[in-house]
Write a protein that holds these residues in place. Sequence first.
Motif, PDB file in Angstrom:
ATOM      1  N   GLY A  90       0.841  -1.186   0.000  1.00 29.46           N
ATOM      2  CA  GLY A  90       0.000   0.000   0.000  1.00 29.46           C
ATOM      3  C   GLY A  90       0.876   1.235   0.000  1.00 29.46           C
ATOM      4  N   GLY A  91       0.323   2.356  -0.465  1.00 26.63           N
ATOM      5  CA  GLY A  91       1.098   3.583  -0.499  1.00 26.63           C
ATOM      6  C   GLY A  91       0.242   4.799  -0.199  1.00 26.63           C
ATOM      7  N   ASN A  92       0.924   5.888   0.099  1.00 23.34           N
ATOM      8  CA  ASN A  92       0.260   7.160   0.350  1.00 23.34           C
ATOM      9  C   ASN A  92       0.495   8.045  -0.863  1.00 23.34           C
ATOM     10  OD1 ASN A  92      -0.110   9.977   1.200  1.00 23.34           O
ATOM     11  ND2 ASN A  92      -0.395   9.097   3.230  1.00 23.34           N
ATOM     12  N   GLY A 107       4.461   0.798   1.678  1.00 21.88           N
ATOM     13  CA  GLY A 107       4.825  -0.134   2.738  1.00 21.88           C
ATOM     14  C   GLY A 107       3.956  -1.371   2.713  1.00 21.88           C
ATOM     15  N   LEU A 108       4.104  -2.174   3.745  1.00 20.10           N
ATOM     16  CA  LEU A 108       3.351  -3.418   3.876  1.00 20.10           C
ATOM     17  C   LEU A 108       1.883  -3.117   4.164  1.00 20.10           C
ATOM     18  CD1 LEU A 108       5.893  -5.319   6.154  1.00 20.10           C
ATOM     19  CD2 LEU A 108       5.664  -5.457   3.662  1.00 20.10           C
ATOM     20  N   LEU A 109       1.011  -3.990   3.744  1.00 19.74           N
ATOM     21  CA  LEU A 109      -0.417  -3.808   3.996  1.00 19.74           C
ATOM     22  C   LEU A 109      -0.740  -3.864   5.480  1.00 19.74           C
ATOM     23  CD1 LEU A 109      -1.874  -5.968   1.093  1.00 19.74           C
ATOM     24  CD2 LEU A 109      -1.723  -3.470   1.205  1.00 19.74           C
ATOM     25  N   SER A 120       3.852  -4.869  -6.605  1.00 13.63           N
ATOM     26  CA  SER A 120       5.222  -5.180  -6.200  1.00 13.63           C
ATOM     27  C   SER A 120       5.967  -3.922  -5.757  1.00 13.63           C
ATOM     28  CB  SER A 120       5.975  -5.801  -7.384  1.00 13.63           C
ATOM     29  OG  SER A 120       6.087  -4.841  -8.428  1.00 13.63           O
ATOM     30  N   GLU A 121       7.101  -4.144  -5.133  1.00 16.27           N
ATOM     31  CA  GLU A 121       7.958  -3.019  -4.755  1.00 16.27           C
ATOM     32  C   GLU A 121       8.468  -2.308  -5.995  1.00 16.27           C
ATOM     33  OE1 GLU A 121      10.721  -3.225  -1.316  1.00 16.27           O
ATOM     34  OE2 GLU A 121      10.337  -5.383  -1.503  1.00 16.27           O
ATOM     35  N   GLU A 122       8.758  -3.074  -7.035  1.00 16.05           N
ATOM     36  CA  GLU A 122       9.246  -2.492  -8.281  1.00 16.05           C
ATOM     37  C   GLU A 122       8.233  -1.492  -8.842  1.00 16.05           C
ATOM     38  OE1 GLU A 122       9.246  -5.909  -7.726  1.00 16.05           O
ATOM     39  OE2 GLU A 122      11.381  -5.936  -7.253  1.00 16.05           O
ATOM     40  N   GLU A 123       6.955  -1.852  -8.789  1.00 24.88           N
ATOM     41  CA  GLU A 123       5.914  -0.950  -9.271  1.00 24.88           C
ATOM     42  C   GLU A 123       5.882   0.333  -8.442  1.00 24.88           C
ATOM     43  OE1 GLU A 123       1.115  -0.816 -10.199  1.00 24.88           O
ATOM     44  OE2 GLU A 123       1.929  -2.504  -9.052  1.00 24.88           O
ATOM     45  N   ALA A 124       6.025   0.215  -7.134  1.00 23.92           N
ATOM     46  CA  ALA A 124       6.040   1.393  -6.260  1.00 23.92           C
ATOM     47  C   ALA A 124       7.245   2.276  -6.578  1.00 23.92           C
ATOM     48  CB  ALA A 124       6.063   0.965  -4.797  1.00 23.92           C
ATOM     49  N   LEU A 125       8.402   1.671  -6.747  1.00 25.58           N
ATOM     50  CA  LEU A 125       9.618   2.431  -7.054  1.00 25.58           C
ATOM     51  C   LEU A 125       9.521   3.093  -8.426  1.00 25.58           C
ATOM     52  CD1 LEU A 125      12.237  -0.095  -5.654  1.00 25.58           C
ATOM     53  CD2 LEU A 125      11.612   2.126  -4.667  1.00 25.58           C
ATOM     54  N   GLU A 126       8.935   2.406  -9.393  1.00 27.31           N
ATOM     55  CA  GLU A 126       8.754   2.986 -10.722  1.00 27.31           C
ATOM     56  C   GLU A 126       7.873   4.233 -10.676  1.00 27.31           C
ATOM     57  OE1 GLU A 126       7.123  -0.180 -13.091  1.00 27.31           O
ATOM     58  OE2 GLU A 126       9.034  -1.253 -13.134  1.00 27.31           O
ATOM     59  N   PRO A 131      10.345   3.669   0.445  1.00 30.79           N
ATOM     60  CA  PRO A 131       9.935   2.710   1.482  1.00 30.79           C
ATOM     61  C   PRO A 131       9.508   3.407   2.779  1.00 30.79           C
ATOM     62  CG  PRO A 131      12.084   2.118   0.570  1.00 30.79           C
ATOM     63  CD  PRO A 131      11.751   3.478   0.058  1.00 30.79           C
ATOM     64  N   CYS A 132       8.577   2.803   3.473  1.00 29.36           N
ATOM     65  CA  CYS A 132       8.079   3.307   4.751  1.00 29.36           C
ATOM     66  C   CYS A 132       9.147   3.134   5.837  1.00 29.36           C
ATOM     67  CB  CYS A 132       6.812   2.543   5.134  1.00 29.36           C
ATOM     68  SG  CYS A 132       6.174   2.931   6.763  1.00 29.36           S
ATOM     69  N   GLY A 133       9.319   4.142   6.657  1.00 31.71           N
ATOM     70  CA  GLY A 133      10.296   4.078   7.739  1.00 31.71           C
ATOM     71  C   GLY A 133       9.832   3.257   8.928  1.00 31.71           C
ATOM     72  N   HIS A 134       8.556   2.893   8.983  1.00 33.05           N
ATOM     73  CA  HIS A 134       8.031   2.115  10.103  1.00 33.05           C
ATOM     74  C   HIS A 134       8.076   0.611   9.822  1.00 33.05           C
ATOM     75  CE1 HIS A 134       6.536   5.608  12.282  1.00 33.05           C
ATOM     76  NE2 HIS A 134       6.230   6.093  11.091  1.00 33.05           N
ATOM     77  N   CYS A 135       7.490   0.201   8.714  1.00 42.15           N
ATOM     78  CA  CYS A 135       7.363  -1.244   8.459  1.00 42.15           C
ATOM     79  C   CYS A 135       8.471  -1.807   7.563  1.00 42.15           C
ATOM     80  CB  CYS A 135       5.998  -1.553   7.840  1.00 42.15           C
ATOM     81  SG  CYS A 135       5.739  -0.843   6.210  1.00 42.15           S
TER      82      CYS A 135
END
Length: 82
Positions: free
Chosen positions: A24-26, A33-35, A53-59, A64-68
């Motif tokens: 999930g993302g903001n 970060g993680l769901l 995927s993380e790749e999709e978020a980075l694209e 990355p979330c600093g908490h999870c």
Amino acid sequence: MKRHTEISQTLLRSKIKSGEINFGGNLKLKIYGLLSCSSGKRMKMENRVFFKSEEEALENNYRPCGHCMKEKYKQWKNNLYP
């Protein structure tokens, strides 16, 4: 990337179970970060987006979330993460 406001709860659960949604993302803060992340669970629905995927978020230029995702966040902060 899928916005939470554009997907029904039933379809969302189905996509999570099938592995089509894993992160999930903001939308405003550009953080993913993680769901299961407590920070992510508190965000407003209109700011929430989902990634396969993380790749999709980075694209999509999310960090990355600093908490999870502490280790990946530290790597990102030190410019060691894509």
